[in-house]
Motif scaffolding. Structure first.
Motif, PDB file in Angstrom:
ATOM      1  N   VAL A 420      -6.527  -5.929   2.134  1.00  0.00           N
ATOM      2  CA  VAL A 420      -7.031  -6.451   3.411  1.00  0.00           C
ATOM      3  C   VAL A 420      -5.865  -7.151   4.090  1.00  0.00           C
ATOM      4  CG1 VAL A 420      -8.693  -7.951   4.551  1.00  0.00           C
ATOM      5  CG2 VAL A 420      -9.344  -6.720   2.477  1.00  0.00           C
ATOM      6  N   ARG A 421      -5.391  -6.587   5.197  1.00  0.00           N
ATOM      7  CA  ARG A 421      -4.183  -7.084   5.844  1.00  0.00           C
ATOM      8  C   ARG A 421      -4.467  -7.488   7.283  1.00  0.00           C
ATOM      9  NH1 ARG A 421       0.488  -5.964   3.095  1.00  0.00           N
ATOM     10  NH2 ARG A 421       0.343  -4.493   1.354  1.00  0.00           N
ATOM     11  N   SER A 422      -3.661  -8.433   7.729  1.00  0.00           N
ATOM     12  CA  SER A 422      -3.622  -8.814   9.135  1.00  0.00           C
ATOM     13  C   SER A 422      -2.159  -8.786   9.542  1.00  0.00           C
ATOM     14  CB  SER A 422      -4.213 -10.208   9.347  1.00  0.00           C
ATOM     15  OG  SER A 422      -4.108 -10.584  10.695  1.00  0.00           O
ATOM     16  N   ARG A 425       0.778  -9.590   6.855  1.00  0.00           N
ATOM     17  CA  ARG A 425       0.301 -10.559   5.876  1.00  0.00           C
ATOM     18  C   ARG A 425      -0.923 -10.012   5.161  1.00  0.00           C
ATOM     19  NH1 ARG A 425      -2.760 -16.164   7.383  1.00  0.00           N
ATOM     20  NH2 ARG A 425      -3.223 -16.851   5.253  1.00  0.00           N
ATOM     21  N   GLN A 426      -0.917 -10.074   3.819  1.00  0.00           N
ATOM     22  CA  GLN A 426      -2.062  -9.645   3.037  1.00  0.00           C
ATOM     23  C   GLN A 426      -2.993 -10.828   2.826  1.00  0.00           C
ATOM     24  OE1 GLN A 426      -1.294  -7.133  -0.300  1.00  0.00           O
ATOM     25  NE2 GLN A 426      -3.199  -7.641  -1.345  1.00  0.00           N
ATOM     26  N   LEU A 427      -4.219 -10.698   3.339  1.00  0.00           N
ATOM     27  CA  LEU A 427      -5.203 -11.767   3.235  1.00  0.00           C
ATOM     28  C   LEU A 427      -6.014 -11.696   1.955  1.00  0.00           C
ATOM     29  CD1 LEU A 427      -6.540 -11.611   6.895  1.00  0.00           C
ATOM     30  CD2 LEU A 427      -4.773 -13.108   5.987  1.00  0.00           C
ATOM     31  N   THR A 455     -13.076  -6.408   7.592  1.00  0.00           N
ATOM     32  CA  THR A 455     -13.068  -7.607   6.758  1.00  0.00           C
ATOM     33  C   THR A 455     -11.901  -8.512   7.111  1.00  0.00           C
ATOM     34  OG1 THR A 455     -14.100  -6.330   4.986  1.00  0.00           O
ATOM     35  CG2 THR A 455     -13.077  -8.412   4.369  1.00  0.00           C
ATOM     36  N   ALA A 456     -10.773  -7.927   7.530  1.00  0.00           N
ATOM     37  CA  ALA A 456      -9.593  -8.735   7.855  1.00  0.00           C
ATOM     38  C   ALA A 456      -9.910  -9.760   8.930  1.00  0.00           C
ATOM     39  CB  ALA A 456      -8.443  -7.825   8.298  1.00  0.00           C
ATOM     40  N   ASN A 461     -10.472 -15.446  10.033  1.00  0.00           N
ATOM     41  CA  ASN A 461     -11.236 -16.573  10.552  1.00  0.00           C
ATOM     42  C   ASN A 461     -11.485 -17.616   9.476  1.00  0.00           C
ATOM     43  OD1 ASN A 461     -11.356 -15.295  13.007  1.00  0.00           O
ATOM     44  ND2 ASN A 461     -13.414 -14.486  12.728  1.00  0.00           N
ATOM     45  N   THR A 462     -11.781 -17.138   8.257  1.00  0.00           N
ATOM     46  CA  THR A 462     -12.019 -18.070   7.158  1.00  0.00           C
ATOM     47  C   THR A 462     -10.761 -18.858   6.831  1.00  0.00           C
ATOM     48  OG1 THR A 462     -13.699 -16.586   6.250  1.00  0.00           O
ATOM     49  CG2 THR A 462     -12.806 -18.257   4.778  1.00  0.00           C
ATOM     50  N   SER A 463      -9.612 -18.167   6.804  1.00  0.00           N
ATOM     51  CA  SER A 463      -8.352 -18.858   6.534  1.00  0.00           C
ATOM     52  C   SER A 463      -8.051 -19.880   7.621  1.00  0.00           C
ATOM     53  CB  SER A 463      -7.212 -17.846   6.425  1.00  0.00           C
ATOM     54  OG  SER A 463      -7.427 -16.951   5.360  1.00  0.00           O
TER      55      SER A 463
END
Length: 676
Positions: A420-422, A425-427, A455-456, A461-463
């Protein structure tokens, strides 16, 4: 430009559907739709379905690849077929069934039907099989194969164009053509048929060179080419046996092959993901189903019901009633049409895609990680029919957070991991457990990647929410420290004032109260020539002054406002035995705001007071937009909070290291002046 081409392609779909619907109404007026003439000669309903289906598949491909030759060939085949059907149906209605309209208009309509009909459409089909599926010939040498049907089409067009359109007879056209034109038509259509055979050979050659998924994509198209070749063979043989007259046996196979052509292209697109058109196909099926339902419903209501109520009501009211009934009838079927569209586009995984859409809507709410991660794992496992799944979220500076769903990590299971990446950066990652011996297909991988992309957003948002909470906690801690510092400063200021007042009242005021009387007595004694105790008076005055010096220690020196920071610090260093060196880079001859000078002097005085027996070095530097103070050496019993409180008044910052104290006080350039 791409949007313009896509809109043009979809406009051709609508136009083809309208022409086909009108032709059904017109043909029904001329002949029974279940008769041999309607089916074997006119091609109902196979050619009609092929016309709409071809333009529809062409528009779908053009929507993704606006200049793809296959898309435009399919669109051209469909729209030309629709035009040919309507003009042929109208000409037959007028010339054979005494329909409304002039004979000249019927002749021109029949001429247009021949001009845009079989020979041009079959030529385009032959060219399409030569360049399918990528829009390019197998090699440059195959261009000669493309010249064969093109030459045949030119011969046929030349024969038709040289005939008087106003006297063209649909049924007795051969008598109008003459021997030369008939020969041109025969040779031309023979070349077109050879072109179809060459297209089939090209598809067979591509099949021989392909492997894996590419071979599966080519099989439906090769089957369509084979059916077209077989249909043409049946047409030639049947017409040869019946002196050129079409029959069920000769006409229907080619019409069915034509009808199956867009369907087989759709199979290659839907089943084997040719051109990657899943989402476009899903929406297209919805539109096509709606258009088809409307067209069929309207036709049935107007044509069939119209005959039953003929003469009883006006045509306008019947059309309005038919439109309303069709619209009302389609709404209850909409949900089933959507499910059909997803099933057509995604096969057995249509429900997981619907779940993914619902999952995307829930993710936008950015739920708590404890609820988010199991939801992600559940969506991933259900999407590919896995035994279970695990979602993991990376937490900077802490252990990762995980959530599982279903049976996870059973003995013998295999797991497929999707990051799961943004950006770069791998989240986190999503791992799906598959039963023993089960492997994911390319479509399943694309589905998991789509879910990871969705999901990213939630992971990011959670981070951000976690980082914001940490920042709020840091700000709350800093605010509490500043409040405590302010309370300490206020308390210290009050205590200092009270202590100073008490010391002055105890050590200075008693002498000051008697000083005037003592001076008066000493002056009288001196005037009278009597001895005066001046020594006692001087000693008392010195004691009072010394007491004042002791009391005012730590209060800003009076020369600070007059002389500036650098001279006062030099005086402080000169009186101190613990400062081994002092430098003032860029500070000499410059004045800073008085609050800044007071804060810096207070901090330096506190350092000198608290320094131990080992000497320290004091450095002053005028940096850009700041005043920097460095103390190098052991700091003794210095309380950092006291220094922090002093510089906080002027928004300064303190940095402590090994035997190093550095103060940075911001000073705007315009606030610095030259010393007068």
């Amino acid at each position: 430009m791409a949007d313009v081409l896509a809109r043009l392609a979809w406009s051709l779909v609508v136009l083809a559907a309208l022409l086909v619907a009108v032709d059904v109404v017109v043909a029904a007026q001329a002949v029974s739709l279940t008769s041999e003439v309607a089916i074997a000669v006119h091609g109902f309903p196979f050619v009609h379905g092929a016309a709409v289906g071809s333009t529809l598949m062409g528009a779908v491909i053009v929507s993704r690849y606006e200049r793809h030759p296959i898309g435009w060939l399919l669109s051209a085949v469909g729209i030309l077929t629709a035009v040919s059907l309507l003009t042929e149906g109208y000409a037959y209605w007028v010339q054979e069934s005494d329909g409304p309209g002039s004979a000249t208009l019927a002749s021109v309509s029949a001429w247009v039907a021949q001009l845009s009909g079989g020979q041009v459409v079959v030529t385009m089909i032959a060219l399409m099989y030569l360049v399918a599926p990528d829009g390019h010939l197998l090699s440059p040498r195959w261009r000669w194969a493309a010249y064969v049907p093109a030459t045949g089409a030119l011969l046929c067009l030349a024969a038709i164009l040289t005939v008087d359109a106003t006297e063209f007879d649909l049924v007795g056209a051969d008598a109008r053509f003459g021997a030369v034109r008939v020969a041109m038509l025969s040779v031309g259509f023979l070349l077109i048929t050879v072109g179809v055979m060459l297209g089939l050979a090209s598809m067979v050659r591509r099949l021989a060179l392909s492997v894996g998924e590419e071979r599966q994509q080519l099989l439906p198209i090769a089957l369509a080419a084979a059916l077209a070749a077989v249909g043409l063979a049946f047409l030639f043989v049947g017409q040869a046996l019946r002196d050129g007259m079409p029959t069920w046996v000769s006409g229907v196979p080619l019409a069915v092959a034509f009808f199956l052509m867009p369907i087989l292209f759709a199979v290659a697109v839907l089943r084997y993901r040719l051109y990657d058109l899943d989402v476009i196909i899903s929406r297209t099926v919805v539109v096509a189903a709606g258009a088809g339902f409307a067209a069929v419903g309207y036709t049935v209501l107007v044509v069939l019901a119209g005959r039953q109520v003929e003469g009883r009501t006006g045509g306008l009211w019947l059309s309005l009633l038919a439109t309303a009934l069709v619209a009302l009838a389609f709404q209850p079927l909409r949900r089933g049409v959507v499910r059909l569209a997803n099933r057509a586009a995604y096969g057995e995984r249509a429900q997981p895609y619907e779940a993914l859409a619902d999952f995307s809507r829930r993710l936008s709410e950015a739920p708590d990680p404890d609820a988010l991660l199991p939801a992600v794992a559940e969506a991933a496992s259900r999407a590919v029919s896995g035994r279970g799944a695990q979602a993991r979220l990376e937490v900077p500076g802490s252990e990762p957070v995980t959530g599982t769903w279903g049976w996870w990590a059973e003995p013998g299971d295999t797991a497929h991991v999707v990051p799961v990446r943004s950006g770069d950066r791998q989240l986190g990652e999503i791992a799906v457990a598959l039963p023993r011996g089960r492997h994911l297909r390319p479509s399943d991988l694309r589905l998991l990647e789509a879910l990871a992309d969705q999901t990213a957003v939630a992971f990011r948002n959670t981070s951000l929410a976690g980082s914001l909470a940490d920042r709020v906690s840091e700000l709350a801690s800093t605010t509490a420290q500043l409040a405590a510092s302010r309370r300490r400063l206020v308390a210290a200021d009050v205590a200092g004032r009270r202590s100073l007042e008490a010391a002055i009242a105890r050590d200075v005021l008693p002498f000051m109260e008697t000083l005037r009387a003592e001076i008066r007595r000493a002056r009288t004694a001196v005037a009278a020539g009597e001895p005066a105790d001046l020594e006692r008076l001087v000693d008392g005055t010195n004691e009072a002054l010394e007491a004042l010096r002791e009391l005012t220690r730590g209060v800003y020196p009076t020369q600070l406002a007059r002389a500036g920071l650098e001279p006062v610090l030099r005086s402080l260093v000169a009186r101190s035995a613990v400062v081994r060196s002092f430098s003032a880079d860029g500070v000499a001859g410059r004045r800073f705001p008085l609050p800044v000078e007071r804060a810096v002097w207070s901090c330096c005085a506190e350092v000198v007071r608290a320094a131990g027996p080992d000497p320290v070095a004091l450095e002053l530097e005028a940096a850009p937009a700041a005043l920097v103070v460095r103390v190098r050496g052991p700091l003794g019993d210095l309380d950092p909070e006291v220094v922090t409180d002093r510089v906080a008044v002027v928004d300064g910052a303190l940095r402590l290291g090994d035997d190093l104290l550095e103060l940075t006080v911001p000073v705007p350039e315009q606030a610095v002046t030259a010393q007068s």
